[in-house]
Design an enzyme around this catalytic site. Structure first.
Site, PDB file in Angstrom:
ATOM      1  N   HIS A 115       0.844  -1.205   0.000  1.00  7.56           N
ATOM      2  CA  HIS A 115       0.000   0.000   0.000  1.00  7.56           C
ATOM      3  C   HIS A 115       0.878   1.253   0.000  1.00  7.56           C
ATOM      4  O   HIS A 115       0.654   2.185  -0.793  1.00  7.56           O
ATOM      5  CB  HIS A 115      -0.913  -0.017   1.228  1.00  7.56           C
ATOM      6  CG  HIS A 115      -1.595   1.285   1.495  1.00  7.56           C
ATOM      7  ND1 HIS A 115      -2.885   1.542   1.083  1.00  7.56           N
ATOM      8  CD2 HIS A 115      -1.177   2.409   2.144  1.00  7.56           C
ATOM      9  CE1 HIS A 115      -3.226   2.767   1.458  1.00  7.56           C
ATOM     10  NE2 HIS A 115      -2.202   3.316   2.104  1.00  7.56           N
ATOM     11  N   GLU A 116       1.874   1.295   0.880  1.00  4.57           N
ATOM     12  CA  GLU A 116       2.748   2.464   0.953  1.00  4.57           C
ATOM     13  C   GLU A 116       3.525   2.653  -0.348  1.00  4.57           C
ATOM     14  O   GLU A 116       3.752   3.782  -0.796  1.00  4.57           O
ATOM     15  CB  GLU A 116       3.717   2.321   2.132  1.00  4.57           C
ATOM     16  CG  GLU A 116       3.052   2.317   3.496  1.00  4.57           C
ATOM     17  CD  GLU A 116       2.289   3.597   3.785  1.00  4.57           C
ATOM     18  OE1 GLU A 116       2.663   4.657   3.238  1.00  4.57           O
ATOM     19  OE2 GLU A 116       1.302   3.552   4.535  1.00  4.57           O
ATOM     20  N   ASP A 174      -4.565   1.204  -1.927  1.00  8.23           N
ATOM     21  CA  ASP A 174      -5.140  -0.105  -1.594  1.00  8.23           C
ATOM     22  C   ASP A 174      -5.278  -0.965  -2.848  1.00  8.23           C
ATOM     23  O   ASP A 174      -4.973  -2.163  -2.837  1.00  8.23           O
ATOM     24  CB  ASP A 174      -6.527   0.073  -0.950  1.00  8.23           C
ATOM     25  CG  ASP A 174      -6.448   0.514   0.506  1.00  8.23           C
ATOM     26  OD1 ASP A 174      -5.361   0.441   1.092  1.00  8.23           O
ATOM     27  OD2 ASP A 174      -7.501   0.928   1.049  1.00  8.23           O
ATOM     28  N   GLU A 225      -5.578   7.120  -1.031  1.00  9.61           N
ATOM     29  CA  GLU A 225      -5.451   5.916  -0.199  1.00  9.61           C
ATOM     30  C   GLU A 225      -6.178   4.742  -0.838  1.00  9.61           C
ATOM     31  O   GLU A 225      -5.704   3.595  -0.776  1.00  9.61           O
ATOM     32  CB  GLU A 225      -6.011   6.190   1.199  1.00  9.61           C
ATOM     33  CG  GLU A 225      -5.264   7.243   2.001  1.00  9.61           C
ATOM     34  CD  GLU A 225      -3.826   6.859   2.309  1.00  9.61           C
ATOM     35  OE1 GLU A 225      -3.514   5.653   2.281  1.00  9.61           O
ATOM     36  OE2 GLU A 225      -3.018   7.771   2.564  1.00  9.61           O
ATOM     37  N   HIS A 273       1.642   4.491  -3.078  1.00  8.48           N
ATOM     38  CA  HIS A 273       1.712   5.959  -3.061  1.00  8.48           C
ATOM     39  C   HIS A 273       2.886   6.450  -3.902  1.00  8.48           C
ATOM     40  O   HIS A 273       2.786   7.458  -4.610  1.00  8.48           O
ATOM     41  CB  HIS A 273       1.866   6.463  -1.619  1.00  8.48           C
ATOM     42  CG  HIS A 273       0.621   6.344  -0.797  1.00  8.48           C
ATOM     43  ND1 HIS A 273      -0.577   6.895  -1.184  1.00  8.48           N
ATOM     44  CD2 HIS A 273       0.389   5.731   0.399  1.00  8.48           C
ATOM     45  CE1 HIS A 273      -1.493   6.644  -0.263  1.00  8.48           C
ATOM     46  NE2 HIS A 273      -0.929   5.923   0.697  1.00  8.48           N
TER      47      HIS A 273
END
Length: 420
Positions: free
Chosen positions: A277-278, A361, A357, A281
């Site tokens: 997930h990070e 995901d 976000e 970004h």
């Protein structure tokens, strides 16, 4: 006149509290019938006591959020209304002819008063978190962090306020534009030093002890073309039971960070979902979008602040004990206006953040194709933070920079894995 204005402000504040209490403690946070009994239903993964505590804690915490914001505004307003800001300015002027020294003295008095006045609400918030076993932090440790906050913020504000009021006095009409220009390098400077100078003041950071897990995380980073060489963990267990992981900093000082609580409570596959997930970004270039958003909002915010301050001082300067925008005594008005503008803009910034976000995901699901681990990870995040799965709409707008857990779990449930 001052007493009348003070009375009106107090009445408005209590009306806000009454409305928010009614809204938060009587609102419907139940799940849509479609999702009852699914993985998104907290009744399927929380026991009865956890369900009760999560509802109670979330309601009180959300009420405290709105109460604290409005209280900050009324504190700044009263500091102006009762002439305390002008007193602080006179004291500062008597100490030195140097503007930076005057700014430091003024800010110390203003910051100290604000700290003392808001301390009861801060302590209530700390005690609430402690009583619901979210916080594990001792009172002395909490006070230490509070004092670090005080001095870090004080140091930054001395620089900001000194430059700001120098610009106001040099260019009364265009100060806001020059302040915006100078805020850009300052913003990047703070991002660069945050991981290596400021964050270590609060916690100890060290390379991830689990080298096998670090290898797996770095493999994911390599797949995403992320130039990462190390993963860091931070000792948060002595302060909280909540879970978190993040990427911070820019350039050579960027870091992938995992809380030790996350390492202790989540399985390896669940941790990899968080890391993917990070990395999403990074791949989606959200940091650049965030920087662009910051520049746009700061530009608009400073322009509006300048216009509003000039208008307020022209009409109500006598009542607020402000003789001119270039005087240090106008600082509480600057802080009040900017705080209210930030609050008013938070639904927009949170909306953009929630979209990013959700995209991160989605990236994690595409990278790992592991629905089960993603769902159990979200469920454990809910349990550890006693979060509402489906919060009231105003809470979502003003507080949620991430999609609600209901939305995140539904998104994973609806994702169609690709056969490899």
């Amino acid at each position: 006149m001052a007493r009348k204005w003070a009375g009106t402000a107090i009445v408005i504040y209590f009306l806000i509290l009454v409305f928010m209490y009614w809204y938060l403690f009587n609102g419907d946070t139940s799940l849509p019938e479609k999702w009852v009994g699914t993985a998104a239903d907290p009744a399927t993964f929380l026991n009865a006591r956890e369900l009760m505590l999560s509802e109670q804690y979330s309601q009180i915490r959300n009420f405290m959020f709105f109460a604290y914001n409005a209280f900050d505004w009324i504190v700044y307003f009263f500091i102006l209304l009762f002439g305390l800001s002008r007193v602080f300015e006179r004291v500062a002027a008597s100490q030195s002819k140097w503007r930076i020294v005057q700014a430091a003295v003024y800010l110390f008095l203003l910051s100290l008063l604000s700290y003392v006045v808001t301390f009861p609400l801060s302590y209530i918030s700390y005690n609430l978190s402690k009583s619901y076993h979210i916080s594990t932090q001792t009172f002395s440790s909490w006070m230490k962090d509070g004092l670090i906050d005080f001095w870090v913020n004080f140091g930054q504000m001395v620089i900001i306020v000194s430059v700001l009021y120098w610009l106001i006095n040099k260019s009364p009409k265009k100060w806001w534009f020059h302040a915006w220009i100078l805020s850009i390098p300052f913003f990047f400077f703070m991002m660069f030093i945050q991981p290596v100078v400021i964050d270590p003041l609060y916690n100890d950071f060290y390379p991830l002890k689990n080298k096998e897990l670090e290898t797996e995380i770095l493999k994911l980073a390599s797949q995403a073309d992320i130039p990462a060489e190390h993963v860091y963990e931070v000792n948060m267990a002595e302060k909280t039971n909540a879970l978190n992981a993040y990427v911070t900093g820019i350039g050579a000082n960027s870091r992938i960070v995992l809380w030790d609580t996350t390492l202790n409570r989540l399985k390896e596959k669940e941790i990899l979902v968080i890391m993917a997930h990070e990395m999403g970004h990074y791949v989606e270039k959200h940091i650049y979008i965030g920087i662009a958003g910051y520049l746009i909002l700061t530009f608009a915010g400073l322009w509006l602040t300048a216009r509003l301050m000039n208008s307020i001082i022209t009409r109500y300067g006598k009542v607020l004990k402000i003789t001119g925008i270039g005087n240090l005594s106008s600082l509480p008005l600057f802080l009040l206006v900017t705080a209210m503008l930030l609050f008013a803009s938070s639904p927009l910034s949170n909306f953009v953040s929630r979209y990013q976000e959700a995209r991160a995901d989605q990236y994690a699901m595409e990278m790992l194709q592991d629905k089960d681990s993603a769902i159990t990870m979200f469920q454990e995040l809910t349990r550890s933070g006693l979060s509402q799965v489906n919060p009231p709409l105003l809470v979502k707008w003003f507080r949620y920079s991430h999609p609600t857990m209901l939305e995140r779990i539904i998104s994973v449930e609806n994702y169609h894995t690709v056969e490899k």
